[in-house]
Design a protein around this motif. Structure first.
Motif, PDB file in Angstrom:
ATOM      1  N   MET A  53       0.831  -1.200   0.000  1.00 36.25           N
ATOM      2  CA  MET A  53       0.000   0.000   0.000  1.00 36.25           C
ATOM      3  C   MET A  53       0.872   1.260   0.000  1.00 36.25           C
ATOM      4  SD  MET A  53      -2.965  -1.261  -0.114  1.00 36.25           S
ATOM      5  CE  MET A  53      -3.813  -2.763   0.258  1.00 36.25           C
ATOM      6  N   MET A  54       1.962   1.226   0.766  1.00 35.66           N
ATOM      7  CA  MET A  54       2.885   2.372   0.808  1.00 35.66           C
ATOM      8  C   MET A  54       3.451   2.633  -0.593  1.00 35.66           C
ATOM      9  SD  MET A  54       3.557   3.565   4.003  1.00 35.66           S
ATOM     10  CE  MET A  54       5.263   3.973   4.039  1.00 35.66           C
ATOM     11  N   LYS A  55       3.820   1.560  -1.270  1.00 39.99           N
ATOM     12  CA  LYS A  55       4.350   1.687  -2.627  1.00 39.99           C
ATOM     13  C   LYS A  55       3.295   2.281  -3.552  1.00 39.99           C
ATOM     14  CE  LYS A  55       6.750  -1.067  -6.118  1.00 39.99           C
ATOM     15  NZ  LYS A  55       5.925  -1.181  -7.301  1.00 39.99           N
ATOM     16  N   ALA A  56       2.058   1.833  -3.415  1.00 41.76           N
ATOM     17  CA  ALA A  56       0.967   2.333  -4.248  1.00 41.76           C
ATOM     18  C   ALA A  56       0.720   3.822  -3.991  1.00 41.76           C
ATOM     19  CB  ALA A  56      -0.307   1.533  -3.974  1.00 41.76           C
ATOM     20  N   ILE A  57       0.767   4.230  -2.734  1.00 42.44           N
ATOM     21  CA  ILE A  57       0.581   5.646  -2.385  1.00 42.44           C
ATOM     22  C   ILE A  57       1.709   6.477  -2.989  1.00 42.44           C
ATOM     23  CG2 ILE A  57       0.586   7.312  -0.476  1.00 42.44           C
ATOM     24  CD1 ILE A  57      -0.708   4.944   1.203  1.00 42.44           C
ATOM     25  N   ALA A  58       2.942   6.007  -2.806  1.00 39.30           N
ATOM     26  CA  ALA A  58       4.105   6.733  -3.318  1.00 39.30           C
ATOM     27  C   ALA A  58       4.033   6.888  -4.834  1.00 39.30           C
ATOM     28  CB  ALA A  58       5.395   6.013  -2.907  1.00 39.30           C
ATOM     29  N   GLU A  59       3.685   5.831  -5.535  1.00 37.75           N
ATOM     30  CA  GLU A  59       3.605   5.890  -6.996  1.00 37.75           C
ATOM     31  C   GLU A  59       2.444   6.759  -7.465  1.00 37.75           C
ATOM     32  OE1 GLU A  59       3.424   1.793  -8.243  1.00 37.75           O
ATOM     33  OE2 GLU A  59       5.582   1.518  -8.023  1.00 37.75           O
ATOM     34  N   THR A  60       1.310   6.650  -6.818  1.00 43.64           N
ATOM     35  CA  THR A  60       0.126   7.408  -7.230  1.00 43.64           C
ATOM     36  C   THR A  60       0.312   8.902  -7.036  1.00 43.64           C
ATOM     37  OG1 THR A  60      -1.316   5.535  -6.696  1.00 43.64           O
ATOM     38  CG2 THR A  60      -2.359   7.697  -6.866  1.00 43.64           C
ATOM     39  N   PHE A  61       0.932   9.285  -5.913  1.00 47.15           N
ATOM     40  CA  PHE A  61       1.057  10.711  -5.586  1.00 47.15           C
ATOM     41  C   PHE A  61       2.465  11.260  -5.804  1.00 47.15           C
ATOM     42  CE2 PHE A  61      -2.775   9.286  -3.469  1.00 47.15           C
ATOM     43  CZ  PHE A  61      -3.664  10.261  -3.871  1.00 47.15           C
ATOM     44  N   HIS A  62       3.333  10.464  -6.418  1.00 45.31           N
ATOM     45  CA  HIS A  62       4.688  10.901  -6.776  1.00 45.31           C
ATOM     46  C   HIS A  62       5.459  11.434  -5.575  1.00 45.31           C
ATOM     47  CE1 HIS A  62       3.325  10.261 -10.839  1.00 45.31           C
ATOM     48  NE2 HIS A  62       2.311  11.074 -10.616  1.00 45.31           N
ATOM     49  N   VAL A  63       5.471  10.632  -4.521  1.00 48.28           N
ATOM     50  CA  VAL A  63       6.236  10.955  -3.320  1.00 48.28           C
ATOM     51  C   VAL A  63       7.135   9.758  -3.013  1.00 48.28           C
ATOM     52  CG1 VAL A  63       4.478  12.506  -2.364  1.00 48.28           C
ATOM     53  CG2 VAL A  63       4.427  10.085  -1.772  1.00 48.28           C
ATOM     54  N   SER A  64       8.137   9.983  -2.193  1.00 50.04           N
ATOM     55  CA  SER A  64       9.016   8.867  -1.829  1.00 50.04           C
ATOM     56  C   SER A  64       8.504   8.188  -0.566  1.00 50.04           C
ATOM     57  CB  SER A  64      10.448   9.365  -1.596  1.00 50.04           C
ATOM     58  OG  SER A  64      10.518  10.087  -0.381  1.00 50.04           O
ATOM     59  N   ILE A  65       8.787   6.917  -0.457  1.00 51.70           N
ATOM     60  CA  ILE A  65       8.429   6.189   0.760  1.00 51.70           C
ATOM     61  C   ILE A  65       9.256   6.734   1.915  1.00 51.70           C
ATOM     62  CG2 ILE A  65       8.489   3.930   1.906  1.00 51.70           C
ATOM     63  CD1 ILE A  65       7.704   2.696  -0.808  1.00 51.70           C
ATOM     64  N   ASP A  66      10.507   7.096   1.665  1.00 59.23           N
ATOM     65  CA  ASP A  66      11.331   7.704   2.705  1.00 59.23           C
ATOM     66  C   ASP A  66      10.661   8.959   3.252  1.00 59.23           C
ATOM     67  OD1 ASP A  66      13.238   5.758   2.417  1.00 59.23           O
ATOM     68  OD2 ASP A  66      14.694   7.025   1.393  1.00 59.23           O
ATOM     69  N   GLY A  67      10.132   9.764   2.354  1.00 60.24           N
ATOM     70  CA  GLY A  67       9.444  10.982   2.776  1.00 60.24           C
ATOM     71  C   GLY A  67       8.213  10.674   3.609  1.00 60.24           C
ATOM     72  N   LEU A  68       7.452   9.664   3.213  1.00 61.26           N
ATOM     73  CA  LEU A  68       6.276   9.264   3.974  1.00 61.26           C
ATOM     74  C   LEU A  68       6.656   8.837   5.391  1.00 61.26           C
ATOM     75  CD1 LEU A  68       4.261   7.111   1.403  1.00 61.26           C
ATOM     76  CD2 LEU A  68       3.674   9.391   2.238  1.00 61.26           C
ATOM     77  N   LEU A  69       7.799   8.166   5.491  1.00 60.25           N
ATOM     78  CA  LEU A  69       8.252   7.669   6.787  1.00 60.25           C
ATOM     79  C   LEU A  69       9.017   8.713   7.587  1.00 60.25           C
ATOM     80  CD1 LEU A  69       9.400   4.110   5.684  1.00 60.25           C
ATOM     81  CD2 LEU A  69       7.293   4.734   6.887  1.00 60.25           C
ATOM     82  N   GLY A  70       9.239   9.888   6.999  1.00 60.58           N
ATOM     83  CA  GLY A  70       9.949  10.946   7.700  1.00 60.58           C
ATOM     84  C   GLY A  70      11.449  10.760   7.734  1.00 60.58           C
ATOM     85  N   LEU A  71      11.969   9.926   6.835  1.00 56.30           N
ATOM     86  CA  LEU A  71      13.412   9.698   6.780  1.00 56.30           C
ATOM     87  C   LEU A  71      14.079  10.783   5.953  1.00 56.30           C
ATOM     88  CD1 LEU A  71      13.358   5.864   6.080  1.00 56.30           C
ATOM     89  CD2 LEU A  71      13.682   7.005   8.270  1.00 56.30           C
ATOM     90  N   GLN A  72      15.299  11.119   6.318  1.00 55.03           N
ATOM     91  CA  GLN A  72      16.045  12.099   5.558  1.00 55.03           C
ATOM     92  C   GLN A  72      17.191  11.404   4.843  1.00 55.03           C
ATOM     93  OE1 GLN A  72      17.258  15.272   8.079  1.00 55.03           O
ATOM     94  NE2 GLN A  72      15.192  15.912   8.529  1.00 55.03           N
ATOM     95  N   VAL A  73      17.461  11.864   3.617  1.00 58.44           N
ATOM     96  CA  VAL A  73      18.561  11.303   2.840  1.00 58.44           C
ATOM     97  C   VAL A  73      19.863  11.869   3.402  1.00 58.44           C
ATOM     98  CG1 VAL A  73      19.597  11.182   0.545  1.00 58.44           C
ATOM     99  CG2 VAL A  73      17.113  11.189   0.803  1.00 58.44           C
ATOM    100  N   PRO A  74      20.861  11.027   3.661  1.00 61.32           N
ATOM    101  CA  PRO A  74      22.146  11.540   4.126  1.00 61.32           C
ATOM    102  C   PRO A  74      22.706  12.561   3.138  1.00 61.32           C
ATOM    103  CG  PRO A  74      22.084   9.150   4.262  1.00 61.32           C
ATOM    104  CD  PRO A  74      20.848   9.581   3.532  1.00 61.32           C
ATOM    105  N   GLU A  75      23.444  13.532   3.652  1.00 60.13           N
ATOM    106  CA  GLU A  75      23.931  14.640   2.836  1.00 60.13           C
ATOM    107  C   GLU A  75      24.741  14.188   1.634  1.00 60.13           C
ATOM    108  OE1 GLU A  75      26.812  18.336   3.623  1.00 60.13           O
ATOM    109  OE2 GLU A  75      25.263  17.993   5.111  1.00 60.13           O
ATOM    110  N   LYS A  76      25.632  13.215   1.805  1.00 61.59           N
ATOM    111  CA  LYS A  76      26.460  12.762   0.700  1.00 61.59           C
ATOM    112  C   LYS A  76      25.596  12.229  -0.449  1.00 61.59           C
ATOM    113  CE  LYS A  76      30.366   9.995  -0.558  1.00 61.59           C
ATOM    114  NZ  LYS A  76      30.824   8.683  -0.667  1.00 61.59           N
ATOM    115  N   GLU A  77      24.609  11.410  -0.132  1.00 57.51           N
ATOM    116  CA  GLU A  77      23.720  10.877  -1.163  1.00 57.51           C
ATOM    117  C   GLU A  77      22.959  11.995  -1.840  1.00 57.51           C
ATOM    118  OE1 GLU A  77      21.157   7.684  -0.052  1.00 57.51           O
ATOM    119  OE2 GLU A  77      22.671   6.818   1.244  1.00 57.51           O
TER     120      GLU A  77
END
Length: 110
Positions: A53-77
């Motif tokens: 379901m998370m994948k479906a939400i992310a794909e439908t609304f063009h958001v990342s799963i990381d963003g949904l979970l409140g995760l931040q991408v490390p600076e280097k990445e």
């Protein structure tokens, strides 16, 4: 850090959708059977959506799963991601120059 339920509600409200319309849009795009009740429980934190379901939400609304979970991408990445999206045929040397420029900009912060 915002909760998953809060993130889902924000996506729904940003798209000016009721819980029922939110579920219908995902169902239409992903061929699922999400209900208004499920969306309500997700938003309230009573239950969390399954991975599918998370994948479906992310794909439908063009958001990342990381963003949904409140995760931040490390600076280097994040630096490498920016450089990757500038142009597909950058050389390694050009990528290094971009990284150096980003570091220079950061060094100018007060």
């Amino acid at each position: 850090m915002q909760s998953l339920g809060h993130a889902l509600k924000n996506i729904r409200l940003d798209n000016k959708l009721s819980q029922e319309e939110f579920a219908e849009r995902i169902n239409k795009h992903q061929g699922l059977s999400i209900t208004k009740g499920m969306v309500s429980k997700w938003e309230s934190g009573t239950i969390e959506p399954k991975t599918r379901m998370m994948k479906a939400i992310a794909e439908t609304f063009h958001v990342s799963i990381d963003g949904l979970l409140g995760l931040q991408v490390p600076e280097k990445e994040s630096i490498e991601t920016i450089a990757t999206h500038i142009d597909d045929d950058l050389t390694q040397e050009e990528m290094e120059e971009i990284k150096k420029y980003i570091q220079f900009i950061k060094s100018q912060r007060k």
